[in-house]
Design a protein around this motif. Structure first.
Motif, PDB file in Angstrom:
ATOM      1  N   ILE A  82       0.803  -1.198   0.061  1.00 50.24           N
ATOM      2  CA  ILE A  82       0.007  -0.192  -0.061  1.00 50.24           C
ATOM      3  C   ILE A  82       0.949   1.292  -0.128  1.00 50.24           C
ATOM      4  O   ILE A  82       1.933   1.408   0.975  1.00 50.24           O
ATOM      5  CB  ILE A  82      -0.939  -0.102   1.322  1.00 50.24           C
ATOM      6  CG1 ILE A  82      -1.665  -1.144   1.251  1.00 50.24           C
ATOM      7  CG2 ILE A  82      -1.642   1.356   1.324  1.00 50.24           C
ATOM      8  CD1 ILE A  82      -2.672  -1.401   2.346  1.00 50.24           C
ATOM      9  N   GLY A  83       0.660   2.004  -1.057  1.00 49.44           N
ATOM     10  CA  GLY A  83       1.478   3.374  -1.016  1.00 49.44           C
ATOM     11  C   GLY A  83       0.404   4.477  -0.828  1.00 49.44           C
ATOM     12  O   GLY A  83      -0.815   4.399  -1.229  1.00 49.44           O
ATOM     13  N   ALA A  84       1.093   5.567  -0.443  1.00 48.77           N
ATOM     14  CA  ALA A  84       0.398   7.064  -0.290  1.00 48.77           C
ATOM     15  C   ALA A  84       0.995   8.204  -0.979  1.00 48.77           C
ATOM     16  O   ALA A  84       2.297   8.216  -1.138  1.00 48.77           O
ATOM     17  CB  ALA A  84       0.298   7.262   1.182  1.00 48.77           C
ATOM     18  N   ALA A  85       0.121   8.873  -1.626  1.00 52.13           N
ATOM     19  CA  ALA A  85       0.679   9.786  -2.255  1.00 52.13           C
ATOM     20  C   ALA A  85      -0.185  11.274  -2.438  1.00 52.13           C
ATOM     21  O   ALA A  85      -1.381  11.038  -1.990  1.00 52.13           O
ATOM     22  CB  ALA A  85       0.909   9.434  -3.886  1.00 52.13           C
ATOM     23  N   GLY A  86       0.051  12.369  -2.566  1.00 48.05           N
ATOM     24  CA  GLY A  86      -0.885  13.347  -2.596  1.00 48.05           C
ATOM     25  C   GLY A  86      -0.256  14.788  -3.054  1.00 48.05           C
ATOM     26  O   GLY A  86       1.272  14.864  -3.181  1.00 48.05           O
ATOM     27  N   HIS A  87      -1.013  15.763  -3.292  1.00 47.96           N
ATOM     28  CA  HIS A  87      -0.396  16.853  -3.962  1.00 47.96           C
ATOM     29  C   HIS A  87      -0.689  18.197  -2.912  1.00 47.96           C
ATOM     30  O   HIS A  87      -1.591  18.401  -2.147  1.00 47.96           O
ATOM     31  CB  HIS A  87      -0.972  17.352  -5.049  1.00 47.96           C
ATOM     32  CG  HIS A  87      -0.643  18.609  -5.735  1.00 47.96           C
ATOM     33  ND1 HIS A  87      -1.641  19.702  -6.229  1.00 47.96           N
ATOM     34  CD2 HIS A  87       0.518  19.304  -6.040  1.00 47.96           C
ATOM     35  CE1 HIS A  87      -1.101  20.745  -6.455  1.00 47.96           C
ATOM     36  NE2 HIS A  87       0.028  20.501  -6.372  1.00 47.96           N
ATOM     37  N   SER A  88       0.266  19.149  -2.666  1.00 46.99           N
ATOM     38  CA  SER A  88       0.305  20.304  -1.617  1.00 46.99           C
ATOM     39  C   SER A  88      -0.097  19.773  -0.163  1.00 46.99           C
ATOM     40  O   SER A  88       0.725  18.939   0.213  1.00 46.99           O
ATOM     41  CB  SER A  88      -0.664  21.254  -2.341  1.00 46.99           C
ATOM     42  OG  SER A  88      -0.648  22.621  -1.957  1.00 46.99           O
ATOM     43  N   GLN A  89      -1.352  20.390   0.183  1.00 53.96           N
ATOM     44  CA  GLN A  89      -1.616  19.928   1.572  1.00 53.96           C
ATOM     45  C   GLN A  89      -1.691  18.403   1.574  1.00 53.96           C
ATOM     46  O   GLN A  89      -1.254  17.636   2.605  1.00 53.96           O
ATOM     47  CB  GLN A  89      -2.948  20.410   1.968  1.00 53.96           C
ATOM     48  CG  GLN A  89      -3.370  19.873   3.439  1.00 53.96           C
ATOM     49  CD  GLN A  89      -4.602  20.534   4.083  1.00 53.96           C
ATOM     50  OE1 GLN A  89      -5.373  19.774   4.730  1.00 53.96           O
ATOM     51  NE2 GLN A  89      -4.956  21.826   3.334  1.00 53.96           N
ATOM     52  N   GLY A  90      -2.257  17.720   0.517  1.00 54.96           N
ATOM     53  CA  GLY A  90      -2.339  16.151   0.431  1.00 54.96           C
ATOM     54  C   GLY A  90      -1.051  15.461   0.384  1.00 54.96           C
ATOM     55  O   GLY A  90      -0.775  14.675   0.965  1.00 54.96           O
ATOM     56  N   GLY A  91       0.147  16.322  -0.108  1.00 52.19           N
ATOM     57  CA  GLY A  91       1.411  15.805  -0.230  1.00 52.19           C
ATOM     58  C   GLY A  91       1.874  15.868   1.542  1.00 52.19           C
ATOM     59  O   GLY A  91       2.621  14.901   1.771  1.00 52.19           O
ATOM     60  N   GLY A  92       1.569  16.978   2.028  1.00 50.54           N
ATOM     61  CA  GLY A  92       2.018  16.857   3.593  1.00 50.54           C
ATOM     62  C   GLY A  92       1.094  15.827   4.157  1.00 50.54           C
ATOM     63  O   GLY A  92       1.742  14.903   5.106  1.00 50.54           O
ATOM     64  N   GLY A  93      -0.082  15.507   3.665  1.00 48.34           N
ATOM     65  CA  GLY A  93      -0.670  14.274   4.395  1.00 48.34           C
ATOM     66  C   GLY A  93      -0.137  13.110   3.978  1.00 48.34           C
ATOM     67  O   GLY A  93      -0.314  12.085   4.876  1.00 48.34           O
ATOM     68  N   ALA A  94       0.427  13.056   2.743  1.00 46.17           N
ATOM     69  CA  ALA A  94       1.009  11.541   2.469  1.00 46.17           C
ATOM     70  C   ALA A  94       2.173  11.397   3.372  1.00 46.17           C
ATOM     71  O   ALA A  94       2.481  10.344   3.686  1.00 46.17           O
ATOM     72  CB  ALA A  94       1.447  11.498   0.960  1.00 46.17           C
TER      73      ALA A  94
ATOM     74  N   THR B   9       5.976   6.089  -0.261  1.00 43.22           N
ATOM     75  CA  THR B   9       5.070   7.379  -0.593  1.00 43.22           C
ATOM     76  C   THR B   9       5.633   8.198  -1.791  1.00 43.22           C
ATOM     77  O   THR B   9       6.884   8.317  -2.111  1.00 43.22           O
ATOM     78  CB  THR B   9       4.936   8.370   0.781  1.00 43.22           C
ATOM     79  OG1 THR B   9       6.318   8.777   1.210  1.00 43.22           O
ATOM     80  CG2 THR B   9       4.350   7.765   2.003  1.00 43.22           C
ATOM     81  N   ILE B  10       4.686   9.210  -2.328  1.00 41.43           N
ATOM     82  CA  ILE B  10       4.956  10.310  -3.063  1.00 41.43           C
ATOM     83  C   ILE B  10       4.396  11.646  -2.602  1.00 41.43           C
ATOM     84  O   ILE B  10       3.323  11.902  -2.960  1.00 41.43           O
ATOM     85  CB  ILE B  10       4.638  10.070  -4.625  1.00 41.43           C
ATOM     86  CG1 ILE B  10       5.006   8.891  -5.085  1.00 41.43           C
ATOM     87  CG2 ILE B  10       4.896  11.094  -5.213  1.00 41.43           C
ATOM     88  CD1 ILE B  10       4.710   8.476  -6.489  1.00 41.43           C
ATOM     89  N   PRO B  11       5.192  12.410  -1.856  1.00 43.75           N
ATOM     90  CA  PRO B  11       4.856  13.907  -1.680  1.00 43.75           C
ATOM     91  C   PRO B  11       5.083  14.723  -2.807  1.00 43.75           C
ATOM     92  O   PRO B  11       5.960  15.053  -3.106  1.00 43.75           O
ATOM     93  CB  PRO B  11       5.701  14.218  -0.356  1.00 43.75           C
ATOM     94  CG  PRO B  11       6.398  12.938   0.022  1.00 43.75           C
ATOM     95  CD  PRO B  11       6.616  11.872  -1.237  1.00 43.75           C
ATOM     96  N   VAL B  12       4.073  14.982  -3.446  1.00 44.23           N
ATOM     97  CA  VAL B  12       4.026  16.276  -4.490  1.00 44.23           C
ATOM     98  C   VAL B  12       4.098  17.540  -3.998  1.00 44.23           C
ATOM     99  O   VAL B  12       2.896  17.823  -3.406  1.00 44.23           O
ATOM    100  CB  VAL B  12       3.025  15.877  -5.717  1.00 44.23           C
ATOM    101  CG1 VAL B  12       3.199  16.814  -6.649  1.00 44.23           C
ATOM    102  CG2 VAL B  12       2.985  14.183  -5.916  1.00 44.23           C
TER     103      VAL B  12
END
Length: 259
Positions: free
Chosen positions: A120-132, A144-147
């Motif tokens: 299971i991986g997690a990724a997100g963009h901007s605030q979602g990147g911090g959430g990742a 993870t991929i913090p974008v």
């Protein structure tokens, strides 16, 4: 990052994972809290699928990332994207994983026996990147991929490999800030990549490169795809990321050098 369009496959032969994967994609509701994307042949094929959990940027919707999420699903992943523009705590992202793990054992669910809890991986963009990054401290999450990540989460607390993506011209989450967060991720393999000419929303071809590199990262770490490994690892003179002029900067830490 909205509208992550793909170029025709013939135009990206040298960047293989920008091409659509071999699976058709189904998009469906995952209760009220999540939008799901999964391979259309999921019910008729054997084996469990790796999972990607997604967090949107502040005030953004899943629809703004639809093409990226469809892309990774076409490469064999089951995706749970949180239906919120406030995913910085990581809890909203992790809730998608909990939902799919429950479906994996629920009688009558299309996902029964189809979810791989170990990939299971997690990724997100901007605030979602911090959430990742925040989600990446949970044992559920392998990679993870913090974008362009916001300040949420602790990079030293990440429990697995991470790919930090920045935009060269991003003035909302500046590239030096993203690189600083990457520098704190020392306990596991970490890679930093800066998209040349990109602002916070990935205009034009920068979106395509984000799609390809993000897909490759998950394909290697969650599906063991050796072709994807060569995008990031091995000698830098041959690793794709370090030799593509579309990236204005790239770096990897010592643990990534040994992958």
């Amino acid at each position: 990052m909205g509208g992550l369009g793909l170029r025709p496959a013939s135009a990206v032969a040298e960047r293989y994972f920008e091409q659509p994967g071999p699976h058709g994609v189904v998009k469906a509701a995952g209760g009220s809290a999540h939008t799901l994307y999964y391979p259309a042949d999921l019910p008729t094929t054997a084996g469990a699928r790796p999972v990607i959990l997604w967090g949107n940027g502040t005030g953004a919707t899943v629809e703004q990332y639809d093409e990226f999420l469809r892309q990774v699903a076409s490469w064999g992943f089951v995706v749970a994207a949180a239906n919120t523009g406030q995913s910085g705590s990581g809890k909203e992202i992790l809730a998608g994983g909990k939902y799919l793990l429950a479906e994996n054992t629920r009688t009558g669910s299309i996902f029964r026996g189809k979810i791989d809890p170990n990939n299971i991986g997690a990724a997100g963009h901007s605030q979602g990147g911090g959430g990742a990054i925040a989600a990446g401290a949970d044992p559920m999450v392998k990679v993870t991929i913090p974008v362009q990540p916001g300040p949420q989460g602790s990079a030293p607390a990440l429990r697995g490999p991470s790919l930090f993506i920045a935009g060269q011209l991003d003035y909302i989450v500046p590239s030096p800030y993203v690189r600083g967060r990457y520098a704190w991720a020392q306990d596991h393999p970490a890679v930093f990549a800066e998209l040349k000419g990109s602002d916070h929303f990935f205009p034009g071809e920068t979106r395509t490169r984000l799609i390809g590199v993000g897909t490759a990262w998950f394909r290697y770490w969650l599906a063991g795809d050796q072709r994807a490994k060569s995008v990031f690892f091995g000698p830098k003179q041959s690793a794709e990321l370090f030799n593509d002029a579309g990236w204005s900067a790239a770096d990897r830490n010592r643990k990534a050098d040994t992958v």
